[in-house]
Design a protein around this motif. Structure first.
Motif, mmCIF file in Angstrom:
data_model
loop_
_atom_site.group_PDB
_atom_site.id
_atom_site.type_symbol
_atom_site.label_atom_id
_atom_site.label_comp_id
_atom_site.label_asym_id
_atom_site.label_seq_id
_atom_site.Cartn_x
_atom_site.Cartn_y
_atom_site.Cartn_z
ATOM 1 N N ARG A 239 0.805 -1.218 0.000
ATOM 2 C CA ARG A 239 0.000 0.000 0.000
ATOM 3 C C ARG A 239 0.842 1.274 0.000
ATOM 4 O O ARG A 239 0.307 2.368 -0.191
ATOM 5 N N ASN A 240 2.140 1.119 0.202
ATOM 6 C CA ASN A 240 3.031 2.274 0.145
ATOM 7 C C ASN A 240 3.739 2.391 -1.203
ATOM 8 O O ASN A 240 4.077 3.502 -1.625
ATOM 9 N N TYR A 241 3.951 1.255 -1.857
ATOM 10 C CA TYR A 241 4.642 1.297 -3.145
ATOM 11 C C TYR A 241 3.722 1.763 -4.266
ATOM 12 O O TYR A 241 4.171 2.329 -5.252
ATOM 13 N N PHE A 242 2.418 1.501 -4.123
ATOM 14 C CA PHE A 242 1.439 1.938 -5.128
ATOM 15 C C PHE A 242 0.325 2.735 -4.453
ATOM 16 O O PHE A 242 -0.090 2.401 -3.343
ATOM 17 N N ASN A 243 -0.178 3.746 -5.156
ATOM 18 C CA ASN A 243 -1.398 4.375 -4.670
ATOM 19 C C ASN A 243 -2.617 3.625 -5.227
ATOM 20 O O ASN A 243 -2.467 2.589 -5.870
ATOM 21 N N GLU A 244 -3.810 4.174 -5.021
ATOM 22 C CA GLU A 244 -5.024 3.427 -5.329
ATOM 23 C C GLU A 244 -5.210 3.138 -6.812
ATOM 24 O O GLU A 244 -5.901 2.182 -7.179
ATOM 25 N N PHE A 245 -4.621 3.962 -7.701
ATOM 26 C CA PHE A 245 -4.813 3.706 -9.135
ATOM 27 C C PHE A 245 -3.571 3.129 -9.809
ATOM 28 O O PHE A 245 -3.517 2.992 -11.022
ATOM 29 N N GLY A 246 -2.547 2.763 -9.030
ATOM 30 C CA GLY A 246 -1.420 2.029 -9.580
ATOM 31 C C GLY A 246 -0.138 2.806 -9.781
ATOM 32 O O GLY A 246 0.882 2.221 -10.152
ATOM 33 N N ARG A 286 -3.881 -4.507 -5.826
ATOM 34 C CA ARG A 286 -3.034 -3.320 -6.026
ATOM 35 C C ARG A 286 -1.847 -3.609 -6.948
ATOM 36 O O ARG A 286 -1.444 -2.745 -7.719
ATOM 37 N N LEU A 287 -1.293 -4.821 -6.875
ATOM 38 C CA LEU A 287 -0.154 -5.146 -7.728
ATOM 39 C C LEU A 287 -0.540 -5.088 -9.201
ATOM 40 O O LEU A 287 0.219 -4.573 -10.029
ATOM 41 N N LEU A 288 -1.703 -5.627 -9.542
ATOM 42 C CA LEU A 288 -2.156 -5.575 -10.931
ATOM 43 C C LEU A 288 -2.301 -4.131 -11.395
ATOM 44 O O LEU A 288 -1.915 -3.792 -12.524
ATOM 45 N N LYS A 289 -2.844 -3.275 -10.555
ATOM 46 C CA LYS A 289 -2.985 -1.867 -10.920
ATOM 47 C C LYS A 289 -1.620 -1.247 -11.185
ATOM 48 O O LYS A 289 -1.453 -0.452 -12.122
ATOM 49 N N GLY A 290 -0.629 -1.606 -10.384
ATOM 50 C CA GLY A 290 0.718 -1.101 -10.603
ATOM 51 C C GLY A 290 1.323 -1.582 -11.909
ATOM 52 O O GLY A 290 1.978 -0.819 -12.629
ATOM 53 N N PHE A 291 1.102 -2.859 -12.227
ATOM 54 C CA PHE A 291 1.620 -3.397 -13.483
ATOM 55 C C PHE A 291 0.930 -2.749 -14.671
ATOM 56 O O PHE A 291 1.580 -2.406 -15.670
ATOM 57 N N GLU A 292 -0.373 -2.595 -14.608
ATOM 58 C CA GLU A 292 -1.109 -2.000 -15.717
ATOM 59 C C GLU A 292 -0.689 -0.543 -15.936
ATOM 60 O O GLU A 292 -0.483 -0.106 -17.068
ATOM 61 N N TYR A 293 -0.552 0.208 -14.862
ATOM 62 C CA TYR A 293 -0.147 1.616 -14.954
ATOM 63 C C TYR A 293 1.243 1.732 -15.589
ATOM 64 O O TYR A 293 1.462 2.505 -16.525
ATOM 65 N N THR A 294 2.185 0.937 -15.088
ATOM 66 C CA THR A 294 3.568 1.017 -15.561
ATOM 67 C C THR A 294 3.702 0.499 -16.986
ATOM 68 O O THR A 294 4.414 1.081 -17.806
ATOM 69 N N ALA A 295 3.022 -0.599 -17.295
ATOM 70 C CA ALA A 295 3.077 -1.128 -18.662
ATOM 71 C C ALA A 295 2.481 -0.130 -19.648
ATOM 72 O O ALA A 295 3.052 0.117 -20.721
ATOM 73 N N LYS A 296 1.357 0.459 -19.297
ATOM 74 C CA LYS A 296 0.706 1.419 -20.191
ATOM 75 C C LYS A 296 1.624 2.595 -20.504
ATOM 76 O O LYS A 296 1.774 2.995 -21.664
#
Length: 391
Positions: A239-246, A286-296
Motif C-alpha cells: 500500500r506504500n509502493y502503489f497508490n489506489e490507481f497504480g 493493487r499489484l495488478l494496478k501497478g503493473f497496468e499503470y507502468t506497462a501502459k
C-alpha cells in the motif's frame, strides 16, 4: 496427557477455533507443511513445461532455445566466490557484488535446465556454484549490502530449492552449509528491511526473505515477509509502493527502478501463491494496478494520472512521472498476466501487450544473431499461459 474428547460439549468453542485456524492458514501464518519445490516453481508447472517442450509447442520452444543460448546456461561457467563482498552506493565500490549476482543467475539457469532435461551435468554445475559461495562467503558490507542480497538471493534460493527437491545428488552437508549461509550471513543483513529507501529495496528483500523461509521451512521467516508486504511501514509494502490507481512510489524516479520494484513484489506474490497464500490480491489487486499503470506508460501512452506523493518519512517526493528509461520493458510481465488473467480471470491488457512485445523483441535479437538474455527467456518459458486448475 489429554484423554477425554469434549468437543461435542462445546460446539461454539470448536467453531471459533476452526474459524481462527482457517484464517491463520489463509493468511499464511500456519500450515501443515510447506510445499516443495515451492518458491517460484511447483512440480506441476515444471511437468507442464516439460510436456510443452516435448511437443515443440510455442512460445515455450523458442524461449527454451533462447535460454540455452545464453551465457548463463553454459556448462563452462566457473563460479567466482568471494570471502568478503562489498557493494557501495550505485555499485561503487564493487568488490565481488557483480560476481555474486552473475553466479546466482547461472546457478538458477542451470537448475532450470536440470529440471527440464534430467541431465545431471546441469544439476552438478548449479550445485558447484552454490557450494562455492556457501563455503566461502563470510561478509557482505557497505551501503548496498541489503539490496545486493535482496536482488541476488532469490535466484540462489530458487536454484537450491529445485536441487534439494528434485535431485538426490546434492550432499546433505553441502545443503546444510548453504542453509547456514542463509541464516548466519544473509538474514541478519535483510531482517529489518530498509523502510526509508526507495521501495525496490524493501521489495528485493521481501522476495528473498520469503524464498528463504520456504527453503528453510521457517514459518516465522515466511510470516515476517508476508506481514511486511501487507502492512510494513516502508516504501516497499504494497500500500506504500502503489497508490489506489497504480502509480508507483518510484514512477517519478525512472522506469528502470520502478519495474525492478514491480518484479520483486511479483516474485514475492508468486512464492506466497505457491504456498497457498494470496498476496497477489492484497489491497484490491493493487499489484495488478501497478503493473497496468507502468506497462501502459512504457508502451507509449500519456493519458495517465500522476499525483506527487511523499515516500515514507518524506525522503523522496517526485514531482512528475519520469520518462527516463521509458520503453525499456523488464522481462517480468508473463507471470503477472498468468496469475491475474489465467488464474483469476481478470483483464490485464497492457500487461499482456508488454509480455507480447518482450517475446517479439527477443525473437528479433535471435534473428539478428545477438546473444539472448536468459532472464527474458525464463519469464516466458516458466510462466507463459499456464493452466488455472492447479489452484
Amino acid at each position: 496427557g489429554e484423554t477425554t474428547d469434549v468437543a461435542n460439549e462445546f460446539p461454539d468453542i470448536v467453531s471459533n477455533l476452526v474459524a481462527a485456524l482457517a484464517k491463520a492458514r489463509a493468511d499464511g501464518r500456519t500450515r501443515p507443511a510447506f510445499v516443495h519445490p515451492g518458491i517460484s516453481h511447483r512440480q506441476e508447472s515444471i511437468d507442464f513445461i516439460k510436456s510443452k517442450l516435448s511437443m515443440n509447442h510455442q512460445p515455450w520452444k523458442d524461449a527454451w532455445d533462447q535460454l540455452r543460448e545464453s551465457r548463463n546456461a553454459s556448462l563452462d561457467w566457473t563460479p567466482s566466490p568471494r570471502r568478503h563482498v562489498e557493494r557501495g552506493p550505485y555499485n561503487r565500490p564493487d568488490i565481488g557484488g557483480t560476481e555474486f549476482l552473475q553466479d546466482g543467475s547461472a546457478a538458477y539457469t542451470h537448475a532450470i535446465q536440470w529440471t527440464l532435461t534430467g541431465n545431471e551435468s546441469y544439476a552438478k554445475k548449479s550445485a558447484e556454484i552454490i557450494d562455492a559461495w556457501s563455503r566461502t562467503l563470510k561478509t557482505v558490507t557497505n551501503h548496498d549490502a541489503k539490496l545486493l542480497i535482496g536482488m541476488g538471493g532469490h535466484k540462489y534460493c530458487n536454484a537450491a530449492e529445485l536441487l534439494k527437491h528434485t535431485w538426490d545428488g546434492w550432499p546433505a552437508l553441502n545443503q546444510q552449509q548453504f542453509e547456514a549461509m542463509l541464516r548466519n550471513v544473509w538474514y541478519p543483513i535483510i531482517e529489518d528491511f530498509y523502510p526509508s529507501a526507495n521501495g525496490n529495496w524493501d521489495a528485493s528483500m521481501l522476495q528473498t526473505m520469503m524464498a528463504m523461509g520456504v527453503h528453510l521451512d521457517d514459518q516465522a521467516m515466511f510470516n515476517r515477509a508476508a506481514d511486511y508486504f501487507r502492512q510494513g511501514e516502508g516504501n516497499g509494502a504494497i500500500r506504500n509502493y502503489f497508490n489506489e490507481f497504480g502509480e508507483c512510489q518510484e514512477s517519478g524516479r525512472d522506469q528502470t527502478h520502478t519495474q525492478m520494484g514491480l518484479e520483486f513484489l511479483a516474485n514475492t506474490c508468486e512464492t506466497a501463491w505457491n504456498q497457498n497464500v494470496d498476496l497477489y490480491g492484497e489491497s484490491d489487486n493493487r499489484l495488478l494496478k501497478g503493473f497496468e499503470y507502468t506497462a501502459k506508460y512504457n508502451l507509449g501512452h500519456d493519458d495517465l494520472p500522476y499525483v506527487p506523493y511523499k515516500s515514507f518519512e518524506g525522503r523522496y517526493h517526485y514531482k512528475k512521472i519520469s520518462d527516463e528509461a521509458r520503453g525499456r520493458l523488464r522481462p517480468m510481465y508473463e507471470r503477472v498476466y498468468n496469475h491475474f488473467h489465467n488464474r483469476k480471470g481478470l483483464e490485464a491488457p497492457f500487461t499482456l501487450q508488454a509480455a507480447t512485445k518482450l517475446r517479439e523483441s527477443e525473437g528479433e535479437r535471435r534473428r539478428g544473431r545477438r546473444r539472448s538474455r536468459s532472464s527474458s527467456a525464463l519469464d516466458t518459458l516458466m510462466f507463459a499461459d499456464q493452466p488455472a486448475e492447479w489452484k
